[in-house]
Design an enzyme around this catalytic site. Structure first.
Site, short mmCIF file in Angstrom:
data_model
loop_
_atom_site.label_atom_id
_atom_site.label_comp_id
_atom_site.label_asym_id
_atom_site.label_seq_id
_atom_site.Cartn_x
_atom_site.Cartn_y
_atom_site.Cartn_z
N ASP A 195 47.28 -34.41 44.59
CA ASP A 195 46.89 -34.25 43.18
C ASP A 195 47.58 -35.33 42.35
O ASP A 195 48.81 -35.45 42.39
CB ASP A 195 47.26 -32.86 42.67
CG ASP A 195 46.54 -32.52 41.38
OD1 ASP A 195 45.38 -32.95 41.21
OD2 ASP A 195 47.12 -31.82 40.53
N HIS A 215 46.84 -36.44 28.86
CA HIS A 215 47.53 -35.28 29.42
C HIS A 215 49.00 -35.59 29.70
O HIS A 215 49.88 -34.78 29.40
CB HIS A 215 46.84 -34.84 30.71
CG HIS A 215 47.58 -33.77 31.44
ND1 HIS A 215 47.83 -32.53 30.90
CD2 HIS A 215 48.14 -33.76 32.69
CE1 HIS A 215 48.51 -31.79 31.78
NE2 HIS A 215 48.71 -32.51 32.86
N GLU A 274 43.80 -26.04 35.26
CA GLU A 274 43.73 -27.47 34.99
C GLU A 274 42.33 -27.96 35.37
O GLU A 274 41.91 -27.84 36.52
CB GLU A 274 44.78 -28.25 35.78
CG GLU A 274 46.20 -28.00 35.30
CD GLU A 274 47.22 -28.95 35.90
OE1 GLU A 274 48.32 -29.05 35.35
OE2 GLU A 274 46.90 -29.60 36.91
N GLU A 332 39.85 -30.61 36.40
CA GLU A 332 39.99 -31.90 37.07
C GLU A 332 38.70 -32.29 37.78
O GLU A 332 37.83 -31.46 38.04
CB GLU A 332 41.12 -31.85 38.11
CG GLU A 332 42.46 -31.39 37.58
CD GLU A 332 43.58 -31.57 38.61
OE1 GLU A 332 43.37 -32.34 39.59
OE2 GLU A 332 44.64 -30.95 38.44
N ASP A 359 43.17 -26.90 39.39
CA ASP A 359 44.50 -26.83 39.99
C ASP A 359 45.31 -25.77 39.23
O ASP A 359 46.04 -26.07 38.29
CB ASP A 359 45.18 -28.20 39.91
CG ASP A 359 46.51 -28.23 40.64
OD1 ASP A 359 46.64 -27.56 41.67
OD2 ASP A 359 47.43 -28.93 40.16
N ARG A 393 53.22 -22.24 35.03
CA ARG A 393 54.02 -23.19 34.27
C ARG A 393 55.50 -22.84 34.24
O ARG A 393 56.34 -23.75 34.25
CB ARG A 393 53.48 -23.27 32.83
CG ARG A 393 52.05 -23.78 32.72
CD ARG A 393 51.88 -25.17 33.32
NE ARG A 393 50.55 -25.70 33.05
CZ ARG A 393 50.07 -26.81 33.58
NH1 ARG A 393 50.80 -27.50 34.43
NH2 ARG A 393 48.86 -27.22 33.30
N GLN A 452 56.81 -23.71 37.72
CA GLN A 452 56.75 -25.17 37.85
C GLN A 452 57.87 -25.84 37.07
O GLN A 452 58.53 -26.77 37.57
CB GLN A 452 55.39 -25.68 37.36
CG GLN A 452 55.24 -27.19 37.39
CD GLN A 452 53.94 -27.65 36.74
OE1 GLN A 452 53.10 -26.85 36.33
NE2 GLN A 452 53.77 -28.96 36.63
N LYS A 463 52.41 -24.64 42.07
CA LYS A 463 51.10 -25.23 42.28
C LYS A 463 50.45 -24.79 43.60
O LYS A 463 49.22 -24.77 43.71
CB LYS A 463 51.22 -26.76 42.31
CG LYS A 463 51.62 -27.39 40.99
CD LYS A 463 50.44 -27.50 40.05
CE LYS A 463 50.75 -28.41 38.88
NZ LYS A 463 49.58 -28.60 38.00
N THR A 516 44.22 -23.73 44.67
CA THR A 516 43.42 -24.78 44.04
C THR A 516 41.96 -24.46 44.34
O THR A 516 41.61 -24.26 45.50
CB THR A 516 43.78 -26.17 44.60
OG1 THR A 516 45.16 -26.45 44.36
CG2 THR A 516 42.93 -27.26 43.97
N THR A 527 44.85 -33.17 35.42
CA THR A 527 44.18 -32.62 34.25
C THR A 527 43.48 -33.70 33.44
O THR A 527 44.07 -34.74 33.13
CB THR A 527 45.17 -31.88 33.35
OG1 THR A 527 45.80 -30.85 34.11
CG2 THR A 527 44.48 -31.26 32.16
N GLU A 537 48.44 -27.58 27.12
CA GLU A 537 48.16 -28.44 25.97
C GLU A 537 47.49 -27.67 24.83
O GLU A 537 47.81 -27.88 23.66
CB GLU A 537 47.27 -29.60 26.41
CG GLU A 537 47.93 -30.55 27.39
CD GLU A 537 46.96 -31.61 27.86
OE1 GLU A 537 46.74 -32.60 27.14
OE2 GLU A 537 46.40 -31.44 28.96
#
Length: 392
Positions: A115, A122, A182, A184, A214, A218, A221, A234, A238, A325, A339
């Site tokens: 990834d 981002h 996320e 993507e 993904d 948070r 992470q 993570k 996915t 992202t 975000e």
């Protein structure tokens, strides 16, 4: 009247020559390669065998693995042949499978999953959220930054997502309180290599594009990614779309890359350095949250492939590269809740009257996308969807 990104997403556009794999639902039988066509799936293997199509043995396999290994000349021949048949739907009736009774499955075996972090907007937002006033790290504009993910937790669209647990801080173990998505693009690779892939050959190894979510915890992470990571934040899930859109189908979507300063090193420059003008749309429980613009990615697909192999790492059929992202400059173009809520600071309301900072159990996230055709129309890249289940 100015058209918005959402106006470019028709409710039920065609999928072009996308390929996927379906299996019997509740009954035995091998999975099979199919192409979506209206309210049916076309059994591509049976069609190829009956009509002297190209590579009938590969197309009769229970996954796209063999086709991915065959390389670009085979991919191009199969796509052109399939496009000619899809252009005349009346001939396809003997090879059509109704949607009822079959279910899409992961269309290929994921060999490795990497990834990337290819969107400048981002990267800048994430840095500023972590530390007000910060911007992208010094290396970010010199090379495509990425991390090696976990191939074994890549799931097909529609698979549920179990809320993960992990360390959320010192002495704090439990389910994440900050589950995020996320939005993507994912690039599915094929063929094989034994060394670095020059930029001018990089796209020869990209079979096609999937939509990718993904999922990210948070709080886990943030705590674990010092100085390495991410890992548990993570690696739990996915999601990818059930349909792989061949790269040649995106001929009308190529766009010039953004202006870059500093200029990348020569190995990352060339004619293959082009972006894809793909418009994504993120929905939470049916409410549209944002429309991230794929054309804004700073690092392009060819650059991701070339940089990945620069140290001699080989490509294997089924390698999956995530773009990271996708976000645009406006708030309604941000591709994740990190975000959209600015690190959980700002809540937002849904149409049912509830509010969110991060995802709740039972929430369903759907990401769709469309791209321009050479004739000026648009087509869909399918959907990646998942529903959050409570932690065990």
């Amino acid at each position: 009247m100015t058209r918005t990104a959402a106006d470019l997403l028709p409710p039920d556009p065609p999928l072009g020559t996308a390929l996927g794999v379906v299996a019997g639902s509740g009954r035995p039988g091998p999975s099979r390669i199919v192409a979506p066509a209206g309210t049916a799936y076309i059994d591509v293997g049976t069609l190829a065998a009956a009509q002297d199509g190209p590579y009938p043995t590969l197309l009769a396999e229970p996954s796209l693995d063999g086709l991915l290994a065959a390389g670009r000349p085979a991919w191009r021949e199969v796509r052109e042949w399939l496009a000619s048949w899809l252009a005349d739907p009346e001939r396809l009736a003997p090879y059509a499978l109704p949607h009822a009774g079959v279910v899409p499955v992961l269309p290929f075996t994921v060999a490795d999953y990497v990834d990337f972090f290819a969107c400048e907007q981002h990267a800048a937002n994430a840095a500023a959220i972590a530390k007000p006033g910060a911007t992208v790290t010094p290396n970010w504009k010199h090379l495509p930054v990425g991390y090696h993910g976990r191939a074994g937790t890549v799931y097909v669209s529609g698979s549920p997502v179990l809320r993960p647990s992990g360390q959320r801080g010192p002495g704090d173990l439990g389910p994440t309180r900050a589950l995020d998505f996320e939005a993507e693009l994912g690039f599915v690779l094929g063929g094989t290599t034994s060394g670095p892939v020059p930029l001018e050959e990089a796209l020869d190894h990209v079979f096609g594009v999937v939509l990718l979510n993904d999922w990210s915890a948070r709080d886990i992470q943030s705590w674990e990614s010092r100085p390495l990571g991410p890992l548990l934040g993570k690696s739990f899930a996915t999601s990818v779309s059930a349909w792989v859109t061949p790269l040649d189908e995106l001929a009308g979507a190529w766009t010039e890359p953004p202006a870059r300063d500093p200029r990348p090193l020569p190995y990352l420059l060339g004619k293959a350095d082009r972006g894809l003008d793909v418009t994504l749309e993120v929905r939470l429980n049916g409410d549209r949250l944002s429309t991230p613009p794929g054309g804004d990615l700073y690092w392009t697909p060819a650059q991701l492939v070339t940089h990945l192999t620069t140290n001699g790492a080989p490509i294997r059929p089924g390698d999956l590269l995530g773009s990271g992202t996708v976000s645009g400059p406006r708030r309604d173009q941000r591709g994740c809740l990190l975000e959209l809520t600015w690190g959980g600071r700002d809540e937002f309301a849904l149409s049912d009257g509830t509010t969110r900072h991060y995802l709740h159990d039972g929430d369903e996230v759907s990401i769709v996308a469309s791209a321009p055709r050479p004739d000026g129309g648009r087509f869909s890249l399918g959907e990646v969807r998942g529903t959050v289940l409570p932690a065990d």
